[in-house]
Scaffold this motif. Structure first.
Motif, mmCIF file in Angstrom:
data_model
loop_
_atom_site.group_PDB
_atom_site.id
_atom_site.type_symbol
_atom_site.label_atom_id
_atom_site.label_comp_id
_atom_site.label_asym_id
_atom_site.label_seq_id
_atom_site.Cartn_x
_atom_site.Cartn_y
_atom_site.Cartn_z
ATOM 1 N N LEU A 136 0.867 -1.181 0.000
ATOM 2 C CA LEU A 136 0.000 0.000 0.000
ATOM 3 C C LEU A 136 0.903 1.229 0.000
ATOM 4 C CD1 LEU A 136 -2.940 0.953 0.102
ATOM 5 C CD2 LEU A 136 -2.731 1.059 2.593
ATOM 6 N N ILE A 137 0.919 1.950 -1.117
ATOM 7 C CA ILE A 137 1.803 3.097 -1.289
ATOM 8 C C ILE A 137 1.017 4.370 -1.008
ATOM 9 C CG2 ILE A 137 3.365 4.269 -2.881
ATOM 10 C CD1 ILE A 137 4.181 1.414 -2.124
ATOM 11 N N ASP A 138 1.645 5.267 -0.245
ATOM 12 C CA ASP A 138 0.974 6.508 0.138
ATOM 13 C C ASP A 138 1.884 7.688 -0.194
ATOM 14 O OD1 ASP A 138 -0.709 8.397 1.189
ATOM 15 O OD2 ASP A 138 -0.116 8.051 3.266
ATOM 16 N N THR A 173 -0.002 6.574 -5.201
ATOM 17 C CA THR A 173 -0.843 6.270 -4.043
ATOM 18 C C THR A 173 -1.769 5.123 -4.426
ATOM 19 O OG1 THR A 173 -0.827 8.550 -3.255
ATOM 20 C CG2 THR A 173 -2.592 7.131 -2.447
ATOM 21 N N GLY A 174 -1.847 4.109 -3.587
ATOM 22 C CA GLY A 174 -2.747 2.989 -3.856
ATOM 23 C C GLY A 174 -2.076 1.660 -3.583
ATOM 24 N N SER A 175 -2.762 0.578 -3.997
ATOM 25 C CA SER A 175 -2.280 -0.787 -3.768
ATOM 26 C C SER A 175 -1.605 -1.304 -5.035
ATOM 27 C CB SER A 175 -3.445 -1.699 -3.378
ATOM 28 O OG SER A 175 -3.005 -3.019 -3.171
ATOM 29 N N TYR A 176 -0.421 -1.837 -4.863
ATOM 30 C CA TYR A 176 0.370 -2.341 -5.982
ATOM 31 C C TYR A 176 0.926 -3.718 -5.635
ATOM 32 C CZ TYR A 176 0.492 2.464 -7.820
ATOM 33 O OH TYR A 176 0.160 3.689 -8.313
ATOM 34 N N LEU A 177 1.286 -4.472 -6.683
ATOM 35 C CA LEU A 177 2.121 -5.651 -6.488
ATOM 36 C C LEU A 177 3.559 -5.162 -6.458
ATOM 37 C CD1 LEU A 177 2.000 -9.132 -8.033
ATOM 38 C CD2 LEU A 177 4.099 -7.848 -8.245
ATOM 39 N N PHE A 236 3.783 -2.719 -9.774
ATOM 40 C CA PHE A 236 2.949 -2.994 -10.945
ATOM 41 C C PHE A 236 1.491 -3.003 -10.511
ATOM 42 C CE2 PHE A 236 6.997 -5.184 -11.450
ATOM 43 C CZ PHE A 236 7.425 -4.714 -12.682
ATOM 44 N N GLU A 237 0.626 -2.652 -11.442
ATOM 45 C CA GLU A 237 -0.803 -2.705 -11.178
ATOM 46 C C GLU A 237 -1.249 -4.165 -11.109
ATOM 47 O OE1 GLU A 237 -5.055 -1.286 -13.188
ATOM 48 O OE2 GLU A 237 -3.128 -0.685 -14.062
ATOM 49 N N ILE A 238 -2.042 -4.488 -10.093
ATOM 50 C CA ILE A 238 -2.514 -5.864 -9.903
ATOM 51 C C ILE A 238 -3.703 -6.102 -10.836
ATOM 52 C CG2 ILE A 238 -3.449 -7.505 -8.241
ATOM 53 C CD1 ILE A 238 -2.082 -5.866 -6.045
#
Length: 924
Positions: free
Chosen positions: A687-689, A701-705, A772-774
């Motif tokens: 979880l990147i902020d 910002t958001g959830s990434y692999l 990377f985008e999941i």
């Protein structure tokens, strides 16, 4: 009557009496010790003298016992605590027992039955036991409520019945009584033991009463302590005597009389003196109450608030001076027609209706009332009306208190109107840091309602400062008087807002007045502008480098094409002897040209930003396993290479390009480690902020692999971090790097829509985090299932899998289990060879790696086939040029597979190796 009613309020008297009892016990104990030293047991008194003395002493004790009973019994029942009543009943029993003891004494006239020492001693022992046991029992329950009438008479009747049974048993069944006295020899062992048992009970009771008396404000308990202690001393005189009429016997009776009169005094304190003490206390309390009422009356008359007392209809029955001055004038008297629910005291009908509804429901009414004073001037009063109830809880009227708040309310309304129309937030904060007033602008700014904000602490809203920092800031503001600063507050929904704070401290009210300006939009605009400028600079730099590199690469490719082409023509046409020196020279030129072409290709890769047409949904975990298996041999054994997969996730990109990025990063990590170290590949959900990408400079910002490549090598200097992804930039020594590895990573990330974060410190290791985008794997799984539906499945065969990299072995194990095989995993060839000696008959097939510590794959094949010839074995290798197929065939290997092994190839090889051999057709 409550349990505490036997406690008197004079604590000094109780402690003084306890000291007196200690002195009395001490003196009597000294006399008892002196008597023990004197030969009193040899001083026998003639019966004609002893009998009257004994009867007189017993009569005195009997009178004292019945005095105790009669005093308590005739005290009002509700004023008599249960312990006191029990003592009285026990002394009633004791009085009768002592009477029969005196009548049964040797020498007395016959009463019912002839007198005898056994009867007299039996009555004596029972009486003493009743007193000792009663005193000890009550010491455990000294404070109890009065008995009910039924319990009172039931207990008394039971004690009387028990007394009659004792009298009947002793008078008419003397023969069954134990021997207590033998003429000429003295007391028996039973008598002595019983007397000492009674002494023990009395000592224990005295010890308990002494402790209770020290803790309680009580005159009753010290006297019981003295009585129990004196009785214990007196009882000792009845243990050593040899004749029933010696001097010790008389002395013991004297101690008993002292004990009885101490108990009578204790009873007298509670039953007789106590009511007078209570009456005196009530008189004193009444006098104090009258004084308080006088002071309260003066206060009510002197207060500036208007106070009235009304009946249930609201008619004013009493009013203080302030009310009369406001509504009647300084010299006028109270008008008889004043009503709390009518003009001029309540001009609004709707307000009167609401007022009556709350008061009739037994509730307090409070509100602002707009009235006119006796001069007709408008006033505003803050009125509170409270129902006036009697002792039974029945309402008899109302009490109204009204404060003139005309000036205060006008000022507050102007103040509130100004603050509510302000577009900026406003607080009033008390000295503890809690909000006592908040305007609607800050309510909108923070997301909380005004009711939710009231009472909240500053540190609950401040996202930067904790409770300790807030306290220090408040102390600074109190010291300076005012202060301005910037901070961030936490919105109710969780995000942060930037605010400018201006504070002024008012020393008189001990409050802080705070204005808050929302600067979130300005901060966000400045941040976005900075981000766009940084991204533009990065794009311009990449574009410039791309144009330069593209031009150079184009010219180099033309030159290399000529060099390579003419060198090949010369080698083919002009050098018939391919083993000559000229042929070798031309071969080196051609090889160098090929390497230069590869270098040009890498230079061009980071400038291409178009999406890769080969991108698809892949599982990075599989690529990681392949990369680790491929690079295992190129990493020194002193460096530990491992992977950790937290969650099986999928991304959209080309598996080959991901492979290339991981290889570049792992090689860089290897070169950053001097001798020993650790390289770890960690795949997880992150979880990147609000982080900045190191390549494209976008804010993330958001959830990434996330795929982390971590090492504990030399790290990277802070001044080198901005230049990491520039072409030809390297921190390695001259000749050890081209400076294109991370540039290639940048180009692949830009084409695949990925990002990277870099964390590094000198000599503390480095972490490259690829983001990377999941994506969901449904489409890829559908294609894979369609492809896999044609692959051969297993039928429960046991496969042994050997690979020194446990992650690769686990991957193969899970894959084979999904395809119908049973799997047993190994990562040590020596351990497998040792186990094979005992369990070699179990596996149906072995899959082994070639390059392993301790024992190579081909050497293991020879050892296993010496024990079990014909065992199917698949050999996997990443260095196929070192193994010739013919050589592998001679080792007895069923199939040679090259890493990374494709799934269809592996499953097909398994099926073929496990298939039963086709029998040869016999020739006829």
């Amino acid at each position: 009557m409550q349990a505490s009613e036997i406690i008197v309020p004079d604590a000094t008297a109780g402690q003084r009496l306890l000291r007196q009892q200690r002195w009395l016990v001490g003196v009597l104990a000294a006399l008892a010790l002196l008597a023990a030293l004197l030969p009193l047991s040899h001083m026998v008194i003639a019966p004609r003298y002893f009998l009257p003395l004994h009867t007189l002493l017993e009569f005195a004790s009997i009178v004292a016992a019945f005095f105790v009973f009669s005093t308590v019994w005739h005290t009002p029942a509700r004023q008599t605590p249960a312990p006191l009543l029990v003592i009285a009943m026990l002394f009633f029993v004791t009085g009768w027992l002592d009477s029969f003891h005196a009548l049964s004494y040797p020498g007395m006239s016959e009463f019912v039955t002839p007198a005898s020492p056994e009867k007299a001693i039996a009555f004596w022992l029972v009486a003493r036991l009743v007193v000792a046991a009663g005193l000890l029992g009550i010491s455990f329950y000294p404070e109890r409520l009065p008995m009910s009438r039924r319990a009172r008479y039931t207990t008394f009747a039971a004690l009387c019945l028990a007394t009659l049974l004792v009298l009947w048993g002793v008078l008419f069944h003397e023969a069954v009584l134990p021997d207590t006295f033998v003429e000429g020899r003295g007391l028996t062992a039973f008598k002595l033991g019983f007397e000492w048992f009674i002494v023990a009970l009395l000592v224990l009771a005295a010890w308990r009463y002494h402790g209770l008396a020290q803790r309680a404000n009580n005159e009753f308990l010290p006297l019981l302590f003295g009585a129990a202690a004196v009785a214990a001393l007196g009882e000792q005189f009845f243990t050593p005597y040899g004749s029933v009429n010696d001097a010790q016997n008389l002395l013991g009776h004297g101690y008993k009389i002292v004990s009885y009169f101490l108990i009578y005094r204790a009873v007298l304190v509670v039953s007789v003196r106590r009511p007078y003490q209570e009456l005196a206390a009530q008189a004193q309390a009444l006098q104090g109450m009258n004084e308080r009422l006088r002071i309260q009356s003066l206060a009510l008359a002197s207060t500036t608030a208007s106070i009235t007392v009304t009946d249930l209809d609201g008619r004013v029955r009493w009013a203080n001076r302030a009310f009369q001055e406001t509504f009647c004038g300084p010299s006028s008297e109270l008008k008889p027609n004043f009503s709390l629910f009518a003009a001029p005291l309540a001009p609004r009908a709707d307000q009167v209706k609401h007022m009556k509804a709350r008061l009739e429901a037994g509730q307090v009414w409070r509100g602002l009332v707009y009235l006119q004073n006796f001069q007709g001037q408008p006033i505003i009063v803050d009125r509170t009306i409270t129902p006036l109830s009697n002792e039974a809880g029945v309402s008899e009227g109302y009490v109204s208190v009204s404060d003139d708040v005309t000036e205060k309310t006008g000022s507050e309304m102007r103040h509130k109107r100004v603050l509510e129309t302000s577009i900026h937030g406003f607080w009033v904060v008390d000295a503890t840091g809690h909000l006592v007033e908040v305007n609607s602008a800050y309510s909108s700014m923070s997301g909380y309602t005004q009711d939710e904000l009231l009472g909240m602490s500053i540190h609950q809203l401040d996202a930067v400062q904790g409770p300790e920092q807030v306290r220090e800031m408040m102390e600074k503001i109190m010291r300076l008087g005012q202060h301005q600063f910037e901070t961030r507050h936490r919105h109710k929904q969780g995000h942060e807002i930037s605010v400018d704070v201006s504070v002024t401290y008012d020393i008189e009210s001990d409050k802080m007045f705070v204005f808050l300006y929302d600067r979130t939009e300005r901060v966000q605009a400045a941040t976005e502008k900075s981000d766009l400028q940084r991204q533009l600079q990065q794009a311009q730099k990449v574009q410039a480098l791309g144009q330069l590199t593209g031009g150079i690469a184009h010219d180099f490719n033309n030159i290399l094409a000529a060099i390579s082409g003419y060198s090949n023509l010369a080698l083919d046409r002009l050098v018939p002897d391919k083993t000559s020196k000229l042929a070798s020279y031309l071969g080196e030129v051609i090889s160098a040209s090929n390497r230069a072409q590869g270098l040009i290709a890498r230079m061009l890769s980071f400038t291409r930003t178009q999406p890769n047409t080969k991108m698809g949904v892949i599982s990075p975990a599989e690529v990681i396993a392949e990369v680790l298996a491929m690079l295992r041999a190129s990493i020194p054994s002193s460096i530990e290479l491992s992977s950790r997969i937290d969650e099986q996730l999928h991304i959209r990109m080309d598996a080959g390009e991901l492979n290339q990025m991981l290889v570049n990063l792992i090689i860089n990590a290897r070169d950053a480690i001097d001798e020993q170290g650790v390289i770890e590949i960690h795949m997880h959900r992150a979880l990147i902020d609000n982080r900045i990408c190191a390549t494209c400079q976008q804010r993330l910002t958001g959830s990434y692999l996330a795929i982390d490549v971590l090492d504990n090598g030399n790290g990277i200097a802070p001044e080198d971090l901005p230049h990491l992804f520039e072409p030809f930039f390297t921190t390695k020594d001259v000749g050890k790097g081209t400076g294109l590895g991370l540039s290639v990573v940048q180009g692949i990330l830009m084409r695949s829509g990925g990002h990277v974060l870099v964390s590094a410190r000198p000599f503390q290791g480095t972490r490259f985090r690829l983001l990377f985008e999941i994506v969901q794997p449904e489409d890829a799984l559908a294609d894979r299932r369609q492809e896999q539906s044609h692959m051969p499945r297993g039928n429960g065969q046991l496969i042994w899998v050997l690979d020194d990299e446990l992650a690769v072995a686990r991957y193969l194990g899970e894959l084979l289990q999904d395809w119908g095989y049973r799997v047993r995993l190994f990562n040590d060839p020596v351990a497998l060879a040792s186990l094979f000696k005992t369990e070699g008959h179990e596996p149906d097939l072995l899959i082994t790696d070639q390059t392993m510590p301790g024992l190579s794959g081909t050497a293991l094949v020879l050892r296993l086939h010496s024990l079990r010839p014909g065992l199917p074995i698949l050999l996997c290798t990443g260095f196929s040029d070192r193994l010739e197929p013919a050589v592998v065939k001679r080792y007895g290997v069923s199939r040679l597979l090259h890493k990374p092994v494709a799934v269809p190839e592996l499953l097909t090889a398994l099926a073929q190796a496990l298939a039963p051999p086709i029998p040869e057709r016999r020739q006829s």
